[in-house]
Design a protein around this motif. Structure first.
Motif, PDB file in Angstrom:
ATOM      1  N   TRP A 233       0.832  -1.211   0.000  1.00  0.00           N
ATOM      2  CA  TRP A 233       0.000   0.000   0.000  1.00  0.00           C
ATOM      3  C   TRP A 233       0.869   1.265   0.000  1.00  0.00           C
ATOM      4  N   ALA A 234       1.938   1.253   0.785  1.00  0.00           N
ATOM      5  CA  ALA A 234       2.829   2.423   0.808  1.00  0.00           C
ATOM      6  C   ALA A 234       3.474   2.639  -0.556  1.00  0.00           C
ATOM      7  N   SER A 235       3.859   1.550  -1.230  1.00  0.00           N
ATOM      8  CA  SER A 235       4.466   1.690  -2.559  1.00  0.00           C
ATOM      9  C   SER A 235       3.461   2.259  -3.564  1.00  0.00           C
ATOM     10  N   MET A 236       2.201   1.865  -3.431  1.00  0.00           N
ATOM     11  CA  MET A 236       1.172   2.411  -4.321  1.00  0.00           C
ATOM     12  C   MET A 236       1.045   3.920  -4.149  1.00  0.00           C
ATOM     13  N   ALA A 237       1.017   4.359  -2.892  1.00  0.00           N
ATOM     14  CA  ALA A 237       0.894   5.799  -2.633  1.00  0.00           C
ATOM     15  C   ALA A 237       2.133   6.548  -3.116  1.00  0.00           C
ATOM     16  N   ALA A 238       3.322   5.997  -2.832  1.00  0.00           N
ATOM     17  CA  ALA A 238       4.560   6.689  -3.210  1.00  0.00           C
ATOM     18  C   ALA A 238       4.716   6.750  -4.728  1.00  0.00           C
ATOM     19  N   ILE A 239       4.488   5.635  -5.418  1.00  0.00           N
ATOM     20  CA  ILE A 239       4.640   5.628  -6.871  1.00  0.00           C
ATOM     21  C   ILE A 239       3.571   6.479  -7.532  1.00  0.00           C
ATOM     22  N   GLY A 240       2.344   6.434  -7.006  1.00  0.00           N
ATOM     23  CA  GLY A 240       1.282   7.270  -7.550  1.00  0.00           C
ATOM     24  C   GLY A 240       1.606   8.744  -7.442  1.00  0.00           C
ATOM     25  N   TRP A 241       2.146   9.144  -6.286  1.00  0.00           N
ATOM     26  CA  TRP A 241       2.542  10.546  -6.101  1.00  0.00           C
ATOM     27  C   TRP A 241       3.700  10.904  -7.034  1.00  0.00           C
ATOM     28  N   ALA A 242       4.707  10.022  -7.121  1.00  0.00           N
ATOM     29  CA  ALA A 242       5.879  10.314  -7.947  1.00  0.00           C
ATOM     30  C   ALA A 242       5.513  10.416  -9.423  1.00  0.00           C
ATOM     31  N   ARG A 243       4.575   9.622  -9.877  1.00  0.00           N
ATOM     32  CA  ARG A 243       4.158   9.695 -11.279  1.00  0.00           C
ATOM     33  C   ARG A 243       3.544  11.055 -11.588  1.00  0.00           C
ATOM     34  N   ARG A 244       2.762  11.586 -10.664  1.00  0.00           N
ATOM     35  CA  ARG A 244       2.084  12.870 -10.908  1.00  0.00           C
ATOM     36  C   ARG A 244       3.009  14.056 -10.723  1.00  0.00           C
ATOM     37  N   GLU A 245       3.814  14.002  -9.661  1.00  0.00           N
ATOM     38  CA  GLU A 245       4.617  15.168  -9.319  1.00  0.00           C
ATOM     39  C   GLU A 245       5.979  15.192 -10.008  1.00  0.00           C
ATOM     40  N   LEU A 246       6.541  14.019 -10.264  1.00  0.00           N
ATOM     41  CA  LEU A 246       7.907  13.947 -10.795  1.00  0.00           C
ATOM     42  C   LEU A 246       7.993  13.318 -12.175  1.00  0.00           C
ATOM     43  N   GLY A 247       6.865  12.838 -12.688  1.00  0.00           N
ATOM     44  CA  GLY A 247       6.879  12.182 -13.989  1.00  0.00           C
ATOM     45  C   GLY A 247       7.511  10.804 -13.977  1.00  0.00           C
ATOM     46  N   PHE A 248       7.567  10.171 -12.819  1.00  0.00           N
ATOM     47  CA  PHE A 248       8.172   8.839 -12.690  1.00  0.00           C
ATOM     48  C   PHE A 248       7.326   7.822 -13.459  1.00  0.00           C
ATOM     49  N   ASP A 249       7.969   7.057 -14.343  1.00  0.00           N
ATOM     50  CA  ASP A 249       7.205   6.085 -15.130  1.00  0.00           C
ATOM     51  C   ASP A 249       7.941   4.756 -15.307  1.00  0.00           C
ATOM     52  N   PHE A 250       8.910   4.480 -14.420  1.00  0.00           N
ATOM     53  CA  PHE A 250       9.672   3.234 -14.528  1.00  0.00           C
ATOM     54  C   PHE A 250       8.782   2.028 -14.235  1.00  0.00           C
ATOM     55  N   VAL A 251       7.971   2.109 -13.193  1.00  0.00           N
ATOM     56  CA  VAL A 251       6.976   1.080 -12.878  1.00  0.00           C
ATOM     57  C   VAL A 251       5.688   1.790 -12.474  1.00  0.00           C
ATOM     58  N   GLY A 252       4.570   1.060 -12.547  1.00  0.00           N
ATOM     59  CA  GLY A 252       3.285   1.623 -12.156  1.00  0.00           C
ATOM     60  C   GLY A 252       2.991   1.418 -10.684  1.00  0.00           C
ATOM     61  N   PRO A 253       1.961   2.085 -10.151  1.00  0.00           N
ATOM     62  CA  PRO A 253       1.607   1.923  -8.733  1.00  0.00           C
ATOM     63  C   PRO A 253       1.261   0.495  -8.358  1.00  0.00           C
ATOM     64  N   ASP A 254       0.824  -0.307  -9.334  1.00  0.00           N
ATOM     65  CA  ASP A 254       0.431  -1.686  -9.035  1.00  0.00           C
ATOM     66  C   ASP A 254       1.585  -2.673  -9.186  1.00  0.00           C
ATOM     67  N   TYR A 255       2.799  -2.201  -9.239  1.00  0.00           N
ATOM     68  CA  TYR A 255       3.950  -3.050  -9.550  1.00  0.00           C
ATOM     69  C   TYR A 255       4.068  -4.253  -8.610  1.00  0.00           C
ATOM     70  N   LEU A 256       3.857  -4.046  -7.326  1.00  0.00           N
ATOM     71  CA  LEU A 256       4.104  -5.103  -6.347  1.00  0.00           C
ATOM     72  C   LEU A 256       2.916  -6.018  -6.093  1.00  0.00           C
ATOM     73  N   ILE A 257       1.802  -5.820  -6.793  1.00  0.00           N
ATOM     74  CA  ILE A 257       0.625  -6.637  -6.468  1.00  0.00           C
ATOM     75  C   ILE A 257       0.624  -7.983  -7.188  1.00  0.00           C
ATOM     76  N   TRP A 258       1.469  -8.181  -8.195  1.00  0.00           N
ATOM     77  CA  TRP A 258       1.363  -9.381  -9.016  1.00  0.00           C
ATOM     78  C   TRP A 258       1.850 -10.599  -8.255  1.00  0.00           C
ATOM     79  N   GLN A 259       1.341 -11.770  -8.616  1.00  0.00           N
ATOM     80  CA  GLN A 259       1.420 -12.944  -7.760  1.00  0.00           C
ATOM     81  C   GLN A 259       2.830 -13.362  -7.379  1.00  0.00           C
ATOM     82  N   TYR A 260       3.809 -13.137  -8.245  1.00  0.00           N
ATOM     83  CA  TYR A 260       5.160 -13.604  -7.954  1.00  0.00           C
ATOM     84  C   TYR A 260       6.031 -12.550  -7.289  1.00  0.00           C
ATOM     85  N   MET A 261       5.526 -11.333  -7.094  1.00  0.00           N
ATOM     86  CA  MET A 261       6.306 -10.306  -6.424  1.00  0.00           C
ATOM     87  C   MET A 261       6.486 -10.656  -4.945  1.00  0.00           C
TER      88      MET A 261
END
Length: 378
Positions: A233-261
């Motif tokens: 959940w913290a990664s979702m909030a941090a990545i979501g904020w970084a995408r909007r404020e800093l243009g971060f696009d290396f991974v999406g907010p849902d990066y860590l939710i996939w089954q093998y992460m």
């Protein structure tokens, strides 16, 4: 009358433990919440808090998938494949695919595209239900996985768990690159982990430091589960904020939710161990509801139903993050309740009479086929 199964009702059939059956129900509710999140008609640039709330609801979906496969390995790695079990899954999938296609061809044919029609007519091999396709493949291969499992010592099982963890979970999490992992390989690995968790219940101890079951055992199932949820959940909030404020696009907010992460995988093992350790009294209603979990999945995640259902819930987004989370949970419970009621009717009116007829008419042939399956890997 619904009764608890205190003994194996048929040779090779797993005993029903209400604590594990309750985990099936919880897992399916998490999967429905995931579909509410990822298939909803959400605005592209809504408020950040609302977007994070939608993302948070997606976390449990792949966790629930992992738990379903862990449960399968937990029971089947020391058992055997039954033809009736395979046939039940195939017939149930065909039934819902054909029935829902027929309903929408009458009620709203605009939702039935050519691609959806093709998939609905061949639901097992077309990928209409990716989970069912992989799950049936897992069941077919399970006798050979059981041979592998039986021929490993406890130390070998711990090393296999550690190697798989590094190769198809840890490295992909750290590098975003997963050259050998796919859904089926991951299911094979989870199946073996499920069996290893059962061995640990009976006294075996993992030895390798990077064995994920040892990691969870060291930190404790409850702390591991809670910590991994907070990390995601913290990664979702941090990545979501970084995408909007800093243009971060290396991974999406849902990066860590996939089954093998790593966080999702460790949370899955932690949640499984929590339920497996629970001394829950036998509950016939829990056991009955758990039987309908696959039906709930086949109904609500049918591609045609999906295209019809989730856009109707878009009105909740402007109400804010608290309403999104509350309504996401409420809609998941409602979908499970309605789907369970429908599937229980199917079981009572169609499945049970059909399999009684099949046993009367083809009993000897079914027994021979079952014996042939039982001999695989002996």
């Amino acid at each position: 009358r619904i009764r608890c199964r205190r003994q194996r009702p048929r040779e090779g059939a797993p005993m029903r433990s209400s604590n594990i059956e309750l985990l099936r129900i919880v897992s399916m509710v998490l999967i429905v919440m995931f579909h509410f999140s990822v298939h909803g008609s959400w605005p592209a640039e809504g408020p950040l808090a609302s977007d994070i709330a939608v993302e948070c609801l997606s976390f449990g979906g792949k966790l629930g998938v992992n738990c379903f496969v862990l449960i399968t390995g937990y029971f089947m790695v020391s058992g055997r494949l039954r033809l009736a079990s395979l046939l039940r899954v195939v017939l149930e999938t065909w039934f819902y695919s054909f029935a829902l296609l027929s309903i929408f061809l009458i009620a709203d044919p605009t939702l039935v595209t050519e691609e959806k029609l093709r998939r609905a007519l061949m639901p097992i091999v077309s990928g209409e239900y990716w989970f069912v396709t992989c799950y049936l493949a897992l069941m077919v291969v399970s006798p050979f996985l059981n041979v592998l499992y039986r021929h490993l010592s406890p130390a070998g099982r711990s090393r296999l768990a550690a190697v798989g963890f590094v190769a198809i979970s840890l490295l992909p999490t750290l590098t975003t690159f997963n050259p050998i992992g796919n859904d089926l390989v991951w299911f094979f690995y989870l199946y073996l982990i499920g069996g290893w968790l059962r061995e640990q219940r009976d006294g075996a101890r993992p030895q390798c430091v990077l064995d994920p079951t040892r990691i969870v055992g060291h930190w404790g199932a409850e702390r591991t589960f809670a910590g991994c949820v907070l990390v995601v959940w913290a990664s979702m909030a941090a990545i979501g904020w970084a995408r909007r404020e800093l243009g971060f696009d290396f991974v999406g907010p849902d990066y860590l939710i996939w089954q093998y992460m790593v966080p999702t995988f460790l949370a899955s093992v932690g949640l499984f161990r929590i339920f497996a350790a629970w001394e829950m009294p036998c509950s016939p209603w829990v056991n009955m509801l758990a039987k309908t979990a696959l039906g709930v999945y086949l109904i609500h995640d049918n591609p045609i139903v999906r295209a019809w259902l989730w856009p109707h819930l878009a009105w909740v987004y402007p109400l804010g993050p608290a309403a999104i989370i509350a309504f996401g949970l409420g809609s998941a419970l409602a979908v499970f309740a309605l789907g369970s009621l429908i599937d229980y009717g199917r079981i009572a009116l169609l499945e049970r009479p059909f399999f009684r007829w099949l046993e009367r008419s083809w009993g000897p042939q079914m027994q021979k086929a079952g014996a042939w399956l039982a001999d695989i890997g002996q």
